[in-house]
Design a protein around this motif. Structure first.
Motif, PDB file in Angstrom:
ATOM      1  N   GLU A 306       0.831  -1.200   0.000  1.00  0.00           N
ATOM      2  CA  GLU A 306       0.000   0.000   0.000  1.00  0.00           C
ATOM      3  C   GLU A 306       0.868   1.254   0.000  1.00  0.00           C
ATOM      4  N   LEU A 307       0.442   2.231  -0.757  1.00  0.00           N
ATOM      5  CA  LEU A 307       1.058   3.551  -0.710  1.00  0.00           C
ATOM      6  C   LEU A 307       0.202   4.433   0.188  1.00  0.00           C
ATOM      7  N   SER A 308       0.838   5.112   1.132  1.00  0.00           N
ATOM      8  CA  SER A 308       0.100   6.021   2.009  1.00  0.00           C
ATOM      9  C   SER A 308       0.512   7.459   1.699  1.00  0.00           C
ATOM     10  N   VAL A 309      -0.488   8.310   1.544  1.00  0.00           N
ATOM     11  CA  VAL A 309      -0.272   9.720   1.253  1.00  0.00           C
ATOM     12  C   VAL A 309      -1.066  10.526   2.281  1.00  0.00           C
ATOM     13  N   PRO A 409      12.343   7.910   0.966  1.00  0.00           N
ATOM     14  CA  PRO A 409      13.040   7.350  -0.198  1.00  0.00           C
ATOM     15  C   PRO A 409      13.215   5.836  -0.135  1.00  0.00           C
ATOM     16  N   GLU A 410      12.974   5.254   1.029  1.00  0.00           N
ATOM     17  CA  GLU A 410      13.026   3.793   1.136  1.00  0.00           C
ATOM     18  C   GLU A 410      11.771   3.152   0.550  1.00  0.00           C
ATOM     19  N   ARG A 411      10.743   3.962   0.357  1.00  0.00           N
ATOM     20  CA  ARG A 411       9.468   3.416  -0.129  1.00  0.00           C
ATOM     21  C   ARG A 411       9.064   3.979  -1.484  1.00  0.00           C
ATOM     22  N   VAL A 412       9.393   5.231  -1.761  1.00  0.00           N
ATOM     23  CA  VAL A 412       9.028   5.847  -3.029  1.00  0.00           C
ATOM     24  C   VAL A 412      10.230   6.577  -3.600  1.00  0.00           C
ATOM     25  N   SER A 413      10.216   6.773  -4.900  1.00  0.00           N
ATOM     26  CA  SER A 413      11.283   7.544  -5.553  1.00  0.00           C
ATOM     27  C   SER A 413      10.695   8.795  -6.180  1.00  0.00           C
ATOM     28  N   PHE A 414      11.544   9.807  -6.307  1.00  0.00           N
ATOM     29  CA  PHE A 414      11.147  11.101  -6.850  1.00  0.00           C
ATOM     30  C   PHE A 414      12.126  11.442  -7.965  1.00  0.00           C
ATOM     31  N   THR A 415      11.613  11.647  -9.178  1.00  0.00           N
ATOM     32  CA  THR A 415      12.459  11.962 -10.321  1.00  0.00           C
ATOM     33  C   THR A 415      12.614  13.468 -10.431  1.00  0.00           C
ATOM     34  N   ASP A 416      13.803  13.960 -10.051  1.00  0.00           N
ATOM     35  CA  ASP A 416      14.040  15.401 -10.112  1.00  0.00           C
ATOM     36  C   ASP A 416      14.320  15.847 -11.540  1.00  0.00           C
ATOM     37  N   ARG A 417      13.697  16.953 -11.917  1.00  0.00           N
ATOM     38  CA  ARG A 417      13.956  17.555 -13.218  1.00  0.00           C
ATOM     39  C   ARG A 417      14.165  19.045 -13.022  1.00  0.00           C
ATOM     40  N   LYS A 418      14.983  19.648 -13.835  1.00  0.00           N
ATOM     41  CA  LYS A 418      15.254  21.067 -13.724  1.00  0.00           C
ATOM     42  C   LYS A 418      14.058  21.881 -14.240  1.00  0.00           C
ATOM     43  N   GLY A 419      14.003  23.111 -13.814  1.00  0.00           N
ATOM     44  CA  GLY A 419      13.013  24.025 -14.382  1.00  0.00           C
ATOM     45  C   GLY A 419      11.970  24.504 -13.421  1.00  0.00           C
ATOM     46  N   GLY A 420      11.779  23.812 -12.272  1.00  0.00           N
ATOM     47  CA  GLY A 420      10.768  24.240 -11.333  1.00  0.00           C
ATOM     48  C   GLY A 420      11.187  25.493 -10.584  1.00  0.00           C
ATOM     49  N   GLY A 460       3.883  16.961  -8.003  1.00  0.00           N
ATOM     50  CA  GLY A 460       5.055  16.100  -7.879  1.00  0.00           C
ATOM     51  C   GLY A 460       4.809  14.752  -8.524  1.00  0.00           C
ATOM     52  N   GLU A 461       5.846  14.208  -9.128  1.00  0.00           N
ATOM     53  CA  GLU A 461       5.762  12.908  -9.799  1.00  0.00           C
ATOM     54  C   GLU A 461       6.603  11.906  -9.011  1.00  0.00           C
ATOM     55  N   PHE A 462       5.951  10.846  -8.540  1.00  0.00           N
ATOM     56  CA  PHE A 462       6.593   9.824  -7.730  1.00  0.00           C
ATOM     57  C   PHE A 462       6.462   8.463  -8.411  1.00  0.00           C
ATOM     58  N   THR A 463       7.259   7.520  -7.942  1.00  0.00           N
ATOM     59  CA  THR A 463       7.150   6.134  -8.387  1.00  0.00           C
ATOM     60  C   THR A 463       7.122   5.231  -7.164  1.00  0.00           C
ATOM     61  N   PHE A 464       6.127   4.336  -7.143  1.00  0.00           N
ATOM     62  CA  PHE A 464       5.984   3.391  -6.040  1.00  0.00           C
ATOM     63  C   PHE A 464       5.826   1.990  -6.612  1.00  0.00           C
ATOM     64  N   ARG A 465       6.797   1.131  -6.314  1.00  0.00           N
ATOM     65  CA  ARG A 465       6.765  -0.262  -6.783  1.00  0.00           C
ATOM     66  C   ARG A 465       6.533  -0.333  -8.286  1.00  0.00           C
ATOM     67  N   PRO A 608      -4.494  16.073  10.669  1.00  0.00           N
ATOM     68  CA  PRO A 608      -4.011  15.500   9.413  1.00  0.00           C
ATOM     69  C   PRO A 608      -4.959  14.398   8.929  1.00  0.00           C
ATOM     70  N   SER A 609      -4.845  14.072   7.687  1.00  0.00           N
ATOM     71  CA  SER A 609      -5.598  12.941   7.140  1.00  0.00           C
ATOM     72  C   SER A 609      -4.675  12.138   6.233  1.00  0.00           C
ATOM     73  N   VAL A 610      -5.025  10.879   6.014  1.00  0.00           N
ATOM     74  CA  VAL A 610      -4.160   9.973   5.256  1.00  0.00           C
ATOM     75  C   VAL A 610      -5.019   9.048   4.410  1.00  0.00           C
ATOM     76  N   ILE A 611      -4.543   8.769   3.194  1.00  0.00           N
ATOM     77  CA  ILE A 611      -5.189   7.757   2.363  1.00  0.00           C
ATOM     78  C   ILE A 611      -4.176   6.644   2.096  1.00  0.00           C
ATOM     79  N   ARG A 612      -4.696   5.437   1.932  1.00  0.00           N
ATOM     80  CA  ARG A 612      -3.872   4.272   1.596  1.00  0.00           C
ATOM     81  C   ARG A 612      -4.528   3.548   0.432  1.00  0.00           C
ATOM     82  N   PHE A 613      -3.722   3.105  -0.507  1.00  0.00           N
ATOM     83  CA  PHE A 613      -4.264   2.377  -1.655  1.00  0.00           C
ATOM     84  C   PHE A 613      -3.155   1.542  -2.285  1.00  0.00           C
ATOM     85  N   ARG A 614      -3.539   0.617  -3.148  1.00  0.00           N
ATOM     86  CA  ARG A 614      -2.592  -0.219  -3.872  1.00  0.00           C
ATOM     87  C   ARG A 614      -2.557   0.223  -5.331  1.00  0.00           C
ATOM     88  N   PRO A 615      -1.497   0.917  -5.739  1.00  0.00           N
ATOM     89  CA  PRO A 615      -1.419   1.395  -7.129  1.00  0.00           C
ATOM     90  C   PRO A 615      -1.451   0.245  -8.132  1.00  0.00           C
TER      91      PRO A 615
END
Length: 615
Positions: A306-309, A409-420, A460-465, A608-615
């Motif tokens: 599950e990814l939690s946000v 970063p142990e659970r999700v990755s973030f692809t950095d790109r220039k320009g922001g 933001g663009e992330f990658t999970f599993r 705070p609030s949190v959602i969990r789901f399976r991408p």
């Protein structure tokens, strides 16, 4: 209206020392002075005194309470011989400025002064006025008179309907009061009079200003944790009343109450109106605090797949904040929110906080927060954000608040790109059928007028599993307004109240909705989450604009209706923070984690609030 005292208007009887003297109801002296009017005559049967602007002399009454502190000192006067009209109040506030009046509760006095209408917060704010006597002089007639009986506020007395009808944007001041029909009319008909509550449930916790909110009707839209739910624009919950104290703290310290607690016994005092919440019992008698022992919630930990946000408004966080605040926020993220994989954080201030010195960088703020999380046993979060232009995004002057991402970063990755950067709009490109952000993170249309004096949404663009996930962090414009006028008060004289700040949030929501649709135009099954403090309700046009064409939906809607809240304002439990998901996000588990808003001891004013789901 059986709880009101019987009233007689034929003759006025007042005790002078031990002698009863019969006075005529009133007699005019000149064009601008009136001798011996009764208080119900001064108050009249509308919100504005028919004597406003006139000088009155020898107004009889009994002192019921004294305010001996602050810049608005004075005393409340009440006529012990009421008339038979339930619309006319028998009480009034006698304003003495910064001078403490030489009277005590129980004094029988005759007062002369000017009748005026005072608008707390200014008339332009849309609030109601308080009828009062100013430039007052008085003579004592006797002491230790029995106080007039207090009117009991309860569910049987307070009407279900909140405000009298008026044309759109209409002023209800000229309307005849109908206290048996409308809650606001009832309170106005009791302005300045002694009122009381019995065993009052607390619906808004004690604030830093020594105030709390209770309800006179525990059956009015209750939440499971003891609050009162604001679930629609016409669900104002008219039984809510604010309580503050006229008692010195050395005599009786103000209680530190949480939602769900109770003021056991009698809480009584004159009914007043102010700019920060409307009608208030200024307590001369305070009920004893009964602690309901409300617990701070903890959410479950996400499963491996599950990814939690989460979204969390950290309320003006900067290195200038108390160290304990960082500790408490960190512990909450680790222990109560179970270390979410991604956190959209709102109200992150720059490195010098409220100091207006041109600083816009927030790296020290975020380093201190992520460091505290690690010390609390949480993951080594990384963070991403974009510094705003100085003083361009609203909020506390000099603070330069913004939204930011924390991620594990142990659970999700973030692809950095220039320009922001602060001014460059993020674009969605099509890379062989896969949506990609031109800048990561990137701001959504930051130059659009919709974001004037407001925080810009951050994508933001992330990658999970191996699955791509887009998250948009949001903090829409405040109900207090940016460059716009703020919303008019619910309890004000303009009914229905105008929501001046709403159009800006609608425009902001449309921009975020358009961004989501751009992602979906490349990949209809894309996983997109829009989370943050949207400063608006689930039933608002702003949320409708965000969900337009079913680009997003609200998993909060799957919760029981009485659990859809994470913020408490003026005793109303309500929802301002949201996490919306695209159709590509399936099987969402949604949880609002109640750790702040219902408690007098807060690390932030938002839950705070949190959602969990399976991408």
């Amino acid at each position: 209206m059986s709880s009101r005292l019987a009233r007689s208007s034929a003759l006025t009887v007042v005790a002078l020392c031990s002698t009863l003297i019969v006075l005529p109801a009133s007699s005019a002296i000149g064009n601008n002075s009136v001798e011996s009017p009764r208080l119900h005559e001064i108050q009249g049967s509308t919100r504005i005194s028919p004597f406003a602007g006139k000088h009155v002399t020898d107004v009889p009454g009994v002192v019921t309470a004294v305010r001996s502190f602050g810049k608005a000192r004075g005393f409340w006067l009440q006529d012990p011989e009421p008339d038979d009209n339930p619309a006319t109040s028998e009480g009034i506030f006698v304003f003495t400025g910064e001078k403490t009046p030489d009277v005590e509760a129980g004094d029988s006095v005759r007062v002369s002064g000017d009748v005026s209408e005072y608008y707390p917060g200014g008339k332009e704010s849309g609030g109601q006025s308080v009828t009062q006597l100013t430039k007052a002089e008085w003579t004592a007639a006797s002491k230790e008179r029995k106080l007039p009986r207090a009117v009991t506020l309860d569910g049987g007395l307070v009407p279900d309907e909140y405000a009298p009808p008026a044309e759109d944007g209409g002023d209800i001041e000229p309307l005849q009061l109908r206290p048996e029909k409308f809650a606001l009319d009832l309170y106005e008909s009791l302005e300045g009079m002694r009122t009381r509550l019995k065993d009052a449930p607390v619906t808004g916790p004690t604030s830093q200003y020594g105030e709390l909110w209770v309800t006179a009707d525990r059956f009015e839209n209750p939440t499971p944790r003891g609050g009162t739910l604001y679930g629609a624009y016409d669900q104002q919950n008219g039984a809510r009343v604010k309580v503050s104290s006229l008692l010195p703290s050395a005599v009786q310290p103000f209680p530190n109450a949480d939602v769900g607690d109770k003021l056991r016994g009698t809480t009584a005092g004159p009914l007043d109106y102010d700019a920060f919440g409307g009608y208030s019992v200024r307590a001369t008698d305070m009920g004893e605090l009964e602690d309901n022992k409300l617990k701070r919630e903890k959410t479950r930990k996400q499963h491996k797949g599950e990814l939690s946000v989460a979204t969390y408004n950290v309320e003006n966080l900067s290195p200038k904040s108390e160290p304990e605040k960082f500790t408490r926020l960190a512990e909450a993220l680790v222990q109560n929110l179970a270390s979410p994989d991604i956190v959209a954080v709102e109200e992150v201030q720059d490195n010098t906080g409220p100091d207006d010195d041109g600083t816009v960088a927030a790296d020290k703020t975020l380093e201190k927060l992520t460091g505290a999380i690690k010390e609390a046993g949480g993951p080594a979060y990384e963070w991403r954000q974009i510094d705003p232009a100085d003083k361009a995004d609203g909020g506390q002057p000099g603070g330069n608040i913004r939204v930011a991402f924390l991620f594990n970063p142990e659970r999700v990755s973030f692809t950095d790109r220039k320009g922001g950067d602060a001014d460059t709009a993020v674009e969605v490109t099509d890379e062989d059928g896969t949506p990609q952000l031109s800048a990561n993170p990137g701001r959504i249309e930051p130059e659009d007028e919709a974001w004037k004096a407001s925080r810009k949404s951050l994508a933001g663009e992330f990658t999970f599993r191996g699955r791509q996930v887009f998250v948009v962090a949001n903090h829409f414009s405040s109900k207090g307004g940016g460059d716009l006028d703020g919303d008019q008060p619910m309890d004000g004289r303009i009914q229905p109240p105008a929501r001046h700040s709403e159009p800006q949030r609608i425009d902001q929501a449309k921009l975020v909705n358009s961004f989501v649709k751009e992602v979906q135009s490349v990949d209809p099954d894309a996983a997109v989450i829009a989370a943050g403090d949207l400063n608006d309700f689930p039933f608002s046009p702003s949320l409708d604009a965000l969900r337009d064409d079913e680009a997003l939906s609200s998993p909060m809607d799957r919760l029981p209706a009485d659990e859809r809240y994470g913020y408490v304002f003026n005793g109303n439990s309500q929802a301002l923070d949201h996490a919306l998901t695209s159709p590509g996000v399936g099987g969402v588990d949604y949880d609002i984690v109640h750790i702040n808003s219902e408690f007098h001891d807060q690390a932030s004013d938002h839950d705070p609030s949190v959602i969990r789901f399976r991408p």
